[in-house]
Motif scaffolding. Structure first.
Motif, short mmCIF file in Angstrom:
data_model
loop_
_atom_site.label_atom_id
_atom_site.label_comp_id
_atom_site.label_asym_id
_atom_site.label_seq_id
_atom_site.Cartn_x
_atom_site.Cartn_y
_atom_site.Cartn_z
N ARG A 129 2.02 -10.31 7.40
CA ARG A 129 2.04 -9.05 6.45
C ARG A 129 2.99 -8.01 6.68
O ARG A 129 2.78 -7.27 7.78
CB ARG A 129 0.59 -8.58 6.78
CG ARG A 129 -0.62 -9.60 6.74
CD ARG A 129 -1.99 -9.03 6.95
NE ARG A 129 -2.03 -8.03 8.16
CZ ARG A 129 -2.64 -8.41 9.52
NH1 ARG A 129 -3.09 -9.60 9.46
NH2 ARG A 129 -2.57 -7.67 10.32
N SER B 137 5.55 -5.37 10.73
CA SER B 137 6.86 -5.12 10.65
C SER B 137 7.39 -5.06 12.40
O SER B 137 8.36 -5.67 12.32
CB SER B 137 7.23 -3.80 10.41
OG SER B 137 6.98 -3.96 8.85
N ASN C 200 -4.56 -2.71 0.70
CA ASN C 200 -5.69 -2.27 1.63
C ASN C 200 -6.82 -1.76 0.91
O ASN C 200 -8.21 -1.78 1.50
CB ASN C 200 -5.21 -1.52 2.61
CG ASN C 200 -4.20 -1.73 3.51
OD1 ASN C 200 -3.08 -2.22 3.30
ND2 ASN C 200 -4.47 -1.55 4.86
N LYS D 99 0.77 -1.30 -0.04
CA LYS D 99 0.01 -0.05 0.04
C LYS D 99 0.88 1.24 -0.05
O LYS D 99 1.85 1.27 0.74
CB LYS D 99 -0.83 0.05 1.33
CG LYS D 99 -0.20 0.18 2.73
CD LYS D 99 -1.22 0.35 3.69
CE LYS D 99 -0.60 0.22 5.11
NZ LYS D 99 -1.01 -0.67 6.06
N GLY E 229 5.18 -4.80 5.36
CA GLY E 229 5.52 -3.54 4.62
C GLY E 229 6.67 -2.54 4.96
O GLY E 229 7.74 -2.99 4.60
N THR E 230 6.74 -2.07 6.01
CA THR E 230 7.77 -1.08 6.44
C THR E 230 9.19 -1.83 6.39
O THR E 230 10.24 -1.29 5.82
CB THR E 230 7.56 -0.61 7.93
OG1 THR E 230 6.32 0.08 7.49
CG2 THR E 230 8.50 0.58 7.98
N ARG F 186 6.30 4.43 5.08
CA ARG F 186 5.26 4.89 3.88
C ARG F 186 5.32 6.54 4.27
O ARG F 186 5.33 6.59 5.37
CB ARG F 186 4.14 4.34 4.28
CG ARG F 186 4.07 2.74 3.73
CD ARG F 186 2.61 2.35 3.86
NE ARG F 186 2.30 2.17 5.29
CZ ARG F 186 2.64 1.20 5.93
NH1 ARG F 186 3.22 0.01 5.42
NH2 ARG F 186 2.19 0.91 7.32
C1 LIG Z 1 -0.20 -1.45 6.42
C2 LIG Z 1 -0.64 -3.01 7.00
C3 LIG Z 1 0.40 -3.84 7.00
C4 LIG Z 1 1.77 -3.63 7.16
O1 LIG Z 1 2.44 -2.83 8.15
P1 LIG Z 1 3.83 -2.52 8.31
O2 LIG Z 1 3.87 -2.09 9.99
O3 LIG Z 1 4.34 -1.70 7.40
O4 LIG Z 1 4.50 -3.88 8.27
C5 LIG Z 1 -0.09 -5.16 7.75
N1 LIG Z 1 -1.65 -5.39 8.03
C6 LIG Z 1 -2.52 -4.45 7.54
C7 LIG Z 1 -3.78 -4.66 7.72
C8 LIG Z 1 -1.94 -3.08 7.21
O5 LIG Z 1 -2.99 -2.14 6.87
#
Ligand SMILES: *Cc1c(COP(=O)(O)O)cnc(C)c1O
Length: 227
Positions: free
Chosen positions: A215, A200, A57, A36, A217-218, A224
């Motif tokens: 899941r 993360s 998302n 995202k 991301g960071t 982000r």
């Molecule tokens: C953004 C998001 C993540 C990832 O989060 P990070 O802290 O960047 O790893 C995981 N799950 C959901 C539901 C998110 O919205």
């Protein structure tokens, strides 16, 4: 600056070590790369490193990125954000799996949308469970879970694989542990094998508590710039 490859390799070894600590195998944990806010080029770069599962998302955000990712064979997009029933049709067109089913009404809409797409289309889904009282969090109430599981299982095109949750944000990974334990107990009570939990800052704790899907991301793509 570390490269995506370096962050990915560090992440894989942290996932492996957490799995080993819990007497589990690295392959028992699916890494979903959460893209995202990042452009389609981030998906392509991660795909080249071997990642196949991606989390987004919003339906509209993935729709914008799809034209640039159509050629990536075997890529799977998981919806991890709240879904409104009126977007069910577009969601089943864009995504391979949906982790955030939280009402019987949404489940029925998804089932109907799949039927309309093609007679033999099916989809794997998870139920999002709300384990903290924070007003902004979506997800089903744990008390409603047995009825909701039943409702989803009665939808012929939906295959219910597990539960997903998002604990309240904390800088302290251990703060998430009770939520992960609770999700595991709820899944066991409903005979569901998969647990999507851990981001993360707390994925190692989640893996210790049985996550089959984290899941991230960071830790992969960096911070982000949320709008
Ligand atoms: C953004 C998001 C993540 C990832 O989060 P990070 O802290 O960047 O790893 C995981 N799950 C959901 C539901 C998110 O919205």
């Amino acid at each position: 600056m570390e490269s995506l490859r370096e962050r990915y390799e560090q992440l894989l070894s942290r996932i492996e070590r957490a799995a080993l600590r819990a007497g589990r195998k690295r392959e028992d944990v699916t890494l979903i790369a959460v893209t995202k806010v990042f452009p389609a080029s981030a998906i392509r770069a991660a795909y080249e490193l071997g990642l196949r599962d991606f989390g987004e998302n919003y339906v509209r955000e993935l729709e914008r990125k799809l034209p640039e990712t159509r050629d990536l064979a075997g890529v799977r997009f998981h919806l991890i954000g709240h879904l409104q029933s009126n977007k069910a049709r577009r969601a089943v067109e864009a995504f391979s799996a949906i982790q955030t089913v939280d009402s019987a009404r949404l489940a029925r809409r998804l089932d109907e949308a799949l039927a309309a797409l093609s007679p033999d289309r099916t989809m794997q889904v998870m139920l999002e469970v709300k384990l903290s009282p924070e007003e902004t969090k979506s997800g089903a109430d744990p008390d409603e879970l047995p009825a909701l599981v039943e409702a989803v299982r009665s939808c012929p095109r939906l295959s219910l694989t597990g539960l997903m949750t998002m604990p309240p944000f904390s800088d302290e990974p251990e703060a998430s542990r009770p939520y992960f334990q609770k999700l595991r107990e709820l899944a066991a009570a409903c005979n569901l094998p998969h647990l999507s939990m851990g981001m993360s800052q707390d994925f190692e704790v989640a893996i210790e508590e049985g996550a089959t899907c984290v899941r991230i991301g960071t830790a992969l793509f960096g911070a982000r710039k949320e709008t």
